[in-house]
Design a protein around this motif. Structure first.
Motif, PDB file in Angstrom:
ATOM      1  N   ARG A 103       0.554  -1.121   0.128  1.00  0.00           N
ATOM      2  CA  ARG A 103      -0.194  -0.104  -0.202  1.00  0.00           C
ATOM      3  C   ARG A 103       0.989   1.241   0.044  1.00  0.00           C
ATOM      4  N   GLU A 104       1.791   1.348   0.577  1.00  0.00           N
ATOM      5  CA  GLU A 104       2.819   2.604   0.997  1.00  0.00           C
ATOM      6  C   GLU A 104       3.568   2.425  -0.727  1.00  0.00           C
ATOM      7  N   GLN A 105       3.762   1.907  -2.107  1.00  0.00           N
ATOM      8  CA  GLN A 105       3.550   2.513  -3.212  1.00  0.00           C
ATOM      9  C   GLN A 105       2.676   2.294  -4.317  1.00  0.00           C
ATOM     10  N   THR A 106       1.439   3.025  -4.066  1.00  0.00           N
ATOM     11  CA  THR A 106       0.191   3.095  -4.382  1.00  0.00           C
ATOM     12  C   THR A 106       0.341   4.154  -5.212  1.00  0.00           C
ATOM     13  N   LEU A 107       1.216   5.429  -4.488  1.00  0.00           N
ATOM     14  CA  LEU A 107       1.405   6.453  -5.292  1.00  0.00           C
ATOM     15  C   LEU A 107       2.491   6.358  -6.119  1.00  0.00           C
ATOM     16  N   GLN A 108       3.876   6.030  -6.295  1.00  0.00           N
ATOM     17  CA  GLN A 108       4.498   5.869  -6.885  1.00  0.00           C
ATOM     18  C   GLN A 108       3.753   5.233  -7.917  1.00  0.00           C
ATOM     19  N   LYS A 109       3.534   4.138  -8.289  1.00  0.00           N
ATOM     20  CA  LYS A 109       3.075   3.402 -10.029  1.00  0.00           C
ATOM     21  C   LYS A 109       2.509   4.412 -10.199  1.00  0.00           C
ATOM     22  N   LYS A 110       1.609   5.098  -9.540  1.00  0.00           N
ATOM     23  CA  LYS A 110       1.138   6.072 -10.406  1.00  0.00           C
ATOM     24  C   LYS A 110       2.142   6.992 -10.555  1.00  0.00           C
ATOM     25  N   ILE A 111       2.666   7.230 -10.095  1.00  0.00           N
ATOM     26  CA  ILE A 111       3.418   8.698 -11.444  1.00  0.00           C
ATOM     27  C   ILE A 111       4.640   8.412 -12.255  1.00  0.00           C
ATOM     28  N   ASP A 112       5.126   6.770 -11.569  1.00  0.00           N
ATOM     29  CA  ASP A 112       5.328   5.774 -12.104  1.00  0.00           C
ATOM     30  C   ASP A 112       5.992   6.098 -13.659  1.00  0.00           C
ATOM     31  N   LYS A 113       4.110   6.383 -13.997  1.00  0.00           N
ATOM     32  CA  LYS A 113       3.596   5.724 -15.910  1.00  0.00           C
ATOM     33  C   LYS A 113       3.684   7.889 -15.872  1.00  0.00           C
ATOM     34  N   ILE A 114       3.635   8.898 -15.333  1.00  0.00           N
ATOM     35  CA  ILE A 114       3.273   9.726 -15.716  1.00  0.00           C
ATOM     36  C   ILE A 114       5.103  10.842 -16.082  1.00  0.00           C
ATOM     37  N   LYS A 115       6.086  10.585 -15.021  1.00  0.00           N
ATOM     38  CA  LYS A 115       6.719  11.286 -14.904  1.00  0.00           C
ATOM     39  C   LYS A 115       7.912  12.154 -15.956  1.00  0.00           C
ATOM     40  N   ASP A 116       7.563  11.093 -17.122  1.00  0.00           N
ATOM     41  CA  ASP A 116       8.471  10.937 -18.370  1.00  0.00           C
ATOM     42  C   ASP A 116       7.750  12.375 -18.844  1.00  0.00           C
ATOM     43  N   GLY A 117       7.035  12.484 -18.898  1.00  0.00           N
ATOM     44  CA  GLY A 117       5.448  13.395 -19.275  1.00  0.00           C
ATOM     45  C   GLY A 117       6.245  14.572 -18.374  1.00  0.00           C
ATOM     46  N   PHE A 118       7.094  15.144 -17.529  1.00  0.00           N
ATOM     47  CA  PHE A 118       7.623  16.646 -16.716  1.00  0.00           C
ATOM     48  C   PHE A 118       9.188  16.508 -16.160  1.00  0.00           C
ATOM     49  N   ASP A 119       9.315  17.202 -16.403  1.00  0.00           N
ATOM     50  CA  ASP A 119      11.008  17.832 -15.409  1.00  0.00           C
ATOM     51  C   ASP A 119      10.906  17.889 -14.096  1.00  0.00           C
ATOM     52  N   PHE A 120       9.708  18.186 -13.987  1.00  0.00           N
ATOM     53  CA  PHE A 120       9.654  18.209 -11.647  1.00  0.00           C
ATOM     54  C   PHE A 120       8.170  17.997 -12.112  1.00  0.00           C
ATOM     55  N   ILE A 121       8.142  17.136 -10.721  1.00  0.00           N
ATOM     56  CA  ILE A 121       7.045  16.706 -10.122  1.00  0.00           C
ATOM     57  C   ILE A 121       6.837  17.073  -8.693  1.00  0.00           C
ATOM     58  N   PHE A 122       6.366  18.014  -7.422  1.00  0.00           N
ATOM     59  CA  PHE A 122       6.230  18.218  -6.571  1.00  0.00           C
ATOM     60  C   PHE A 122       4.880  17.553  -5.630  1.00  0.00           C
TER      61      PHE A 122
END
Length: 237
Positions: A103-122
């Motif tokens: 459960r602690e990796q739920t957000l990480q899995k979602k971010i991994d799908k979109i992080k290539d599209g941004f220079d920075f994610i806060f």
């Protein structure tokens, strides 16, 4: 891939959202593509960029638990985007508690799908170390910790540093703790001076304190009230 930075502190009122919105704003002004994930049910980052949580049809809880991608662009600054939040995000903690594995990796899995599209994610975190913040810490490449120089709640800060070091070791992150950012500093106030000096000399945080200090500023408050990052509200502030 974009760099993912969690902005966190267990204590409320230390400048997490202000730090998030304004650093993101300056990076967007420098022609970077920047995404803010408002991961706090109080939705302060969302309202700081002029969105009304009650009017949203989708928000960060949908990003977390569905295939929706509720990204909104900030109309006054090219390159700045937000996944907004609302009070419904509070329900996420219950859902995360009922997830038995990973459960602690739920957000990480979602971010991994979109992080290539941004220079920075806060990721703007809630003021606690609950499931949402833990998800943000695990999902981030780096941690930035704003600390108000008007008081120094050492127990909470020590716990956050300890948890951050555990995340760093468990998930093999490099240079995970970016640093501690002193905020709301008033150089004429003796208490601020003493607390800043104390921060620089306490063994478990001394090496993390940034040289840059964010001064207390009426302009920052006015920028927030006007739903704008300071870089476009008052660029010379």
């Amino acid at each position: 891939m974009g760099k993912v930075i969690a902005v966190a502190n267990q204590k409320g009122g230390v400048g997490k959202t202000t730090t998030t919105v304004n650093i993101a704003g300056f990076l967007a002004l420098a022609r970077k593509k920047v995404l803010i994930i408002d991961f706090d049910p109080q939705a302060n980052a969302t309202t700081s960029l002029g969105l009304i949580p009650d009017n949203l049809t989708s928000s960060s809880i949908d990003f977390l638990f569905s295939e929706q991608l509720p990204i909104r662009n900030y109309s006054e600054l090219n390159g700045l985007y937000i996944i907004p939040s609302s009070l419904t995000l509070a329900e996420a903690e219950i859902k995360l508690f009922s997830t038995p594995i990973g459960r602690e990796q739920t957000l990480q899995k979602k971010i991994d799908k979109i992080k290539d599209g941004f220079d920075f994610i806060f990721i703007d975190c809630p003021p606690n170390l609950g499931p949402l913040t833990i998800n943000a810490l695990v999902g981030a490449d780096h941690l930035l910790i704003p600390v108000q120089t008007q008081y120094l709640p050492m127990d909470g800060l020590k716990t956050l540093i300890s948890v951050a070091k555990d995340v760093e070791a468990m998930y093999k992150k490099e240079r995970y703790i970016l640093g501690i950012l002193p905020t709301m500093y008033a150089k004429r106030e003796k208490a601020c001076q003493e607390i800043l000096e104390k921060m620089k000399n306490i063994d478990f945080i001394a090496g993390y304190v940034f040289e840059s200090i964010i001064r207390r500023s009426v302009s920052i408050q006015e920028a927030t009230m006007n739903k704008k990052p300071i870089c476009i509200f008052k660029a010379n502030s």
